[in-house]
Design a protein around this motif. Structure first.
Motif, PDB file in Angstrom:
ATOM      1  N   PRO A 223      57.600  19.867  58.315  1.00 48.07           N
ATOM      2  CA  PRO A 223      57.573  21.261  57.852  1.00 48.07           C
ATOM      3  C   PRO A 223      57.408  22.228  59.022  1.00 48.07           C
ATOM      4  O   PRO A 223      56.804  21.901  60.042  1.00 48.07           O
ATOM      5  N   VAL A 224      57.960  23.420  58.853  1.00 50.66           N
ATOM      6  CA  VAL A 224      57.923  24.444  59.896  1.00 50.66           C
ATOM      7  C   VAL A 224      57.213  25.678  59.341  1.00 50.66           C
ATOM      8  O   VAL A 224      57.547  26.149  58.251  1.00 50.66           O
ATOM      9  N   ARG A 225      56.266  26.189  60.103  1.00 47.68           N
ATOM     10  CA  ARG A 225      55.519  27.365  59.679  1.00 47.68           C
ATOM     11  C   ARG A 225      56.216  28.634  60.173  1.00 47.68           C
ATOM     12  O   ARG A 225      56.550  28.760  61.354  1.00 47.68           O
ATOM     13  N   SER A 226      56.431  29.586  59.270  1.00 50.34           N
ATOM     14  CA  SER A 226      57.034  30.866  59.647  1.00 50.34           C
ATOM     15  C   SER A 226      55.992  31.766  60.290  1.00 50.34           C
ATOM     16  O   SER A 226      54.796  31.450  60.307  1.00 50.34           O
ATOM     17  N   SER A 227      56.437  32.929  60.806  1.00 50.39           N
ATOM     18  CA  SER A 227      55.512  33.863  61.443  1.00 50.39           C
ATOM     19  C   SER A 227      54.482  34.403  60.460  1.00 50.39           C
ATOM     20  O   SER A 227      53.394  34.810  60.855  1.00 50.39           O
ATOM     21  N   SER A 228      54.802  34.395  59.173  1.00 46.02           N
ATOM     22  CA  SER A 228      53.861  34.875  58.158  1.00 46.02           C
ATOM     23  C   SER A 228      52.909  33.786  57.675  1.00 46.02           C
ATOM     24  O   SER A 228      52.043  34.030  56.842  1.00 46.02           O
ATOM     25  N   GLY A 229      53.076  32.567  58.186  1.00 50.10           N
ATOM     26  CA  GLY A 229      52.203  31.460  57.804  1.00 50.10           C
ATOM     27  C   GLY A 229      52.734  30.588  56.696  1.00 50.10           C
ATOM     28  O   GLY A 229      52.156  29.540  56.393  1.00 50.10           O
ATOM     29  N   VAL A 230      53.842  30.987  56.040  1.00 47.11           N
ATOM     30  CA  VAL A 230      54.421  30.194  54.964  1.00 47.11           C
ATOM     31  C   VAL A 230      55.149  28.988  55.556  1.00 47.11           C
ATOM     32  O   VAL A 230      55.906  29.122  56.523  1.00 47.11           O
TER      33      VAL A 230
ATOM     34  N   PRO B 202      60.913  34.394  61.948  1.00 51.27           N
ATOM     35  CA  PRO B 202      60.734  35.504  61.002  1.00 51.27           C
ATOM     36  C   PRO B 202      61.331  35.169  59.634  1.00 51.27           C
ATOM     37  O   PRO B 202      62.546  35.021  59.493  1.00 51.27           O
ATOM     38  N   MET B 203      60.481  35.063  58.629  1.00 50.64           N
ATOM     39  CA  MET B 203      60.908  34.646  57.295  1.00 50.64           C
ATOM     40  C   MET B 203      61.894  35.637  56.677  1.00 50.64           C
ATOM     41  O   MET B 203      62.774  35.249  55.904  1.00 50.64           O
ATOM     42  N   ALA B 204      61.752  36.930  57.015  1.00 50.71           N
ATOM     43  CA  ALA B 204      62.633  37.947  56.433  1.00 50.71           C
ATOM     44  C   ALA B 204      64.095  37.664  56.744  1.00 50.71           C
ATOM     45  O   ALA B 204      64.976  37.928  55.919  1.00 50.71           O
ATOM     46  N   CYS B 205      64.361  37.122  57.931  1.00 46.51           N
ATOM     47  CA  CYS B 205      65.753  36.817  58.288  1.00 46.51           C
ATOM     48  C   CYS B 205      66.325  35.725  57.394  1.00 46.51           C
ATOM     49  O   CYS B 205      67.498  35.772  57.008  1.00 46.51           O
ATOM     50  N   LEU B 206      65.489  34.732  57.064  1.00 50.01           N
ATOM     51  CA  LEU B 206      65.966  33.630  56.226  1.00 50.01           C
ATOM     52  C   LEU B 206      66.237  34.108  54.801  1.00 50.01           C
ATOM     53  O   LEU B 206      67.290  33.824  54.230  1.00 50.01           O
ATOM     54  N   THR B 207      65.300  34.842  54.216  1.00 43.54           N
ATOM     55  CA  THR B 207      65.501  35.300  52.838  1.00 43.54           C
ATOM     56  C   THR B 207      66.633  36.321  52.753  1.00 43.54           C
ATOM     57  O   THR B 207      67.366  36.355  51.753  1.00 43.54           O
ATOM     58  N   SER B 208      66.800  37.137  53.802  1.00 42.82           N
ATOM     59  CA  SER B 208      67.897  38.110  53.805  1.00 42.82           C
ATOM     60  C   SER B 208      69.256  37.433  53.875  1.00 42.82           C
ATOM     61  O   SER B 208      70.270  38.033  53.511  1.00 42.82           O
ATOM     62  N   ALA B 209      69.284  36.194  54.346  1.00 40.26           N
ATOM     63  CA  ALA B 209      70.545  35.441  54.400  1.00 40.26           C
ATOM     64  C   ALA B 209      70.824  34.707  53.094  1.00 40.26           C
ATOM     65  O   ALA B 209      71.928  34.769  52.554  1.00 40.26           O
ATOM     66  N   ILE B 210      69.809  34.051  52.562  1.00 43.63           N
ATOM     67  CA  ILE B 210      70.038  33.179  51.406  1.00 43.63           C
ATOM     68  C   ILE B 210      70.212  33.962  50.106  1.00 43.63           C
ATOM     69  O   ILE B 210      71.090  33.638  49.286  1.00 43.63           O
ATOM     70  N   GLU B 211      69.425  34.983  49.892  1.00 41.26           N
ATOM     71  CA  GLU B 211      69.448  35.678  48.599  1.00 41.26           C
ATOM     72  C   GLU B 211      70.806  36.303  48.256  1.00 41.26           C
ATOM     73  O   GLU B 211      71.282  36.159  47.129  1.00 41.26           O
ATOM     74  N   PRO B 212      71.472  37.008  49.175  1.00 45.20           N
ATOM     75  CA  PRO B 212      72.796  37.531  48.798  1.00 45.20           C
ATOM     76  C   PRO B 212      73.825  36.436  48.544  1.00 45.20           C
ATOM     77  O   PRO B 212      74.713  36.596  47.701  1.00 45.20           O
ATOM     78  N   LEU B 213      73.711  35.309  49.234  1.00 42.28           N
ATOM     79  CA  LEU B 213      74.638  34.202  48.991  1.00 42.28           C
ATOM     80  C   LEU B 213      74.408  33.607  47.599  1.00 42.28           C
ATOM     81  O   LEU B 213      75.364  33.293  46.880  1.00 42.28           O
ATOM     82  N   ARG B 214      73.135  33.453  47.232  1.00 41.71           N
ATOM     83  CA  ARG B 214      72.815  32.958  45.890  1.00 41.71           C
ATOM     84  C   ARG B 214      73.377  33.892  44.827  1.00 41.71           C
ATOM     85  O   ARG B 214      73.987  33.448  43.846  1.00 41.71           O
ATOM     86  N   ALA B 215      73.193  35.196  45.029  1.00 44.09           N
ATOM     87  CA  ALA B 215      73.683  36.167  44.053  1.00 44.09           C
ATOM     88  C   ALA B 215      75.202  36.136  43.967  1.00 44.09           C
ATOM     89  O   ALA B 215      75.774  36.245  42.870  1.00 44.09           O
ATOM     90  N   ALA B 216      75.867  35.982  45.091  1.00 46.93           N
ATOM     91  CA  ALA B 216      77.339  35.936  45.098  1.00 46.93           C
ATOM     92  C   ALA B 216      77.842  34.749  44.292  1.00 46.93           C
ATOM     93  O   ALA B 216      78.803  34.867  43.509  1.00 46.93           O
ATOM     94  N   ASN B 217      77.218  33.600  44.462  1.00 40.73           N
ATOM     95  CA  ASN B 217      77.609  32.427  43.677  1.00 40.73           C
ATOM     96  C   ASN B 217      77.438  32.687  42.189  1.00 40.73           C
ATOM     97  O   ASN B 217      78.292  32.317  41.364  1.00 40.73           O
TER      98      ASN B 217
END
Length: 330
Positions: A48-55, A14-29
């Motif tokens: 390469p690995v395909r997410s559930s959304s196809g990305v 699930p791509m949402a889990c990955l973006t929900s993890a990285i984005e707040p860390l990027r903002a904190a930095n």
């Protein structure tokens, strides 16, 4: 100390889990004007690995050559497995021995548990995976929490809760003011702590279970505790000190369903979890959800969902193969 978080992704994650993890860390930095958090995308191989959304995502490292990490989180669906289990699971156990904090997001708790590193720990299991997880790992305690932190294990029930876990890490390694600013950047007004319970939809209505009246909530809790060994509605009413007629009235008001229909649907929803996310036979699923035969389960299942359990399992497996396939040839 810089925190380096690895995110181990499996096909169909699930791509949402990955973006929900990285984005707040990027903002904190960015807010702190220093690189307190780093992250690495990891997969079993360098492909390469395909997410559930196809990305498609290209990993930074393979599991065989993990970057020096402080944390490693597995992100996947519940059926994810290493192509080479002995090597992949061995790496997870080695990382544990070296002191790396291990965790899983959403269905990532399944491959994490299959590696053996969750033995003796409790986990946050998403309500839609909970029954299948209990069947495969009966000795691991699941909680209804959105986040579970048990010593050096961090598990999260779903995408938005991953954001909350990251806010907790930001507060831990920076301070509360930066955590608050990150939350405000993303218009995330309610920061959930690990003891917050998951919200579950109420069957047959547009509400969640936490909004139900106390007798109905108590009855549903008893239903959930008696999936394998169904209990009489009259016995439930007696146990919660209301009359069967009053319980019927309250259920109709709160859910639009009778207690009996609600209970049957709850059992069938549990059966559906097992059909979709476990390898149990249809007969084993029938017995686990209070049916005495596979034919009885199939009859009720088809009436509820429009197809037989075996048909739904076949369709899901066919979709999963298609979903995890690589890009089309060029």
């Amino acid at each position: 100390m810089t925190q380096t978080l690895g995110f181990l992704i499996f096909p169909g994650f699930p791509m949402a889990c990955l973006t929900s993890a990285i984005e707040p860390l990027r903002a904190a930095n960015e807010i702190a004007n220093q690189e307190v958090f780093r992250w690495r995308l990891i997969a079993e191989t360098n492909a390469p690995v395909r997410s559930s959304s196809g990305v498609m995502f290209s990993p930074d490292d393979s599991i065989e050559t993990p970057h020096a990490l402080t944390h490693l989180f597995l992100i996947s669906g519940p059926d994810a497995k290493f192509a080479n289990p002995s090597k992949g699971n061995g790496v997870l156990r080695w990382l544990d021995r070296t002191g790396v904090i291990l965790g899983g997001f959403s269905g990532g708790i399944f491959p994490l548990a299959r590696s053996g590193v969750l033995t003796g720990h409790s986990v946050a299991a998403h309500w839609c995976y909970d029954e299948a997880f209990k069947v495969e790992f009966p000795d691991i305690v699941t909680t209804g929490d959105v986040i579970n932190r048990d010593r050096r294990r961090m598990t999260v029930a779903g995408g938005s809760a991953v954001f909350d876990l990251m806010l907790g890490l930001i507060e831990e390694h920076l301070d509360a003011s930066i955590m608050t600013e990150v939350a405000c950047w993303f218009q995330h007004p309610f920061v959930r702590s690990p003891d917050v319970q998951q919200k579950r939809p109420t069957i047959g209505s547009d509400t969640t279970e936490d909004s139900l009246s106390k007798p109905v909530a108590q009855a549903i809790q008893m239903f959930a505790e008696h999936i394998e060994d169904p209990i009489l509605i009259s016995d439930v009413a007696t146990a919660i000190n209301v009359s069967p007629r009053n319980l019927e009235r309250l259920f109709k008001r709160d859910t639009g369903e009778s207690p009996l229909k609600y209970y049957r649907t709850l059992r069938l929803e549990k059966a559906r979890q097992m059909v979709r996310y476990s390898n149990e036979s249809i007969m084993q699923i029938a017995l686990a959800t209070g049916y005495f035969s596979s034919s009885s389960l199939t009859r009720h299942y088809r009436r509820q969902f429009g197809l037989a359990p075996s048909e739904e399992r076949f369709e899901r497996n066919a979709f999963r193969v298609s979903e995890s396939a690589g890009p089309p040839p060029t």
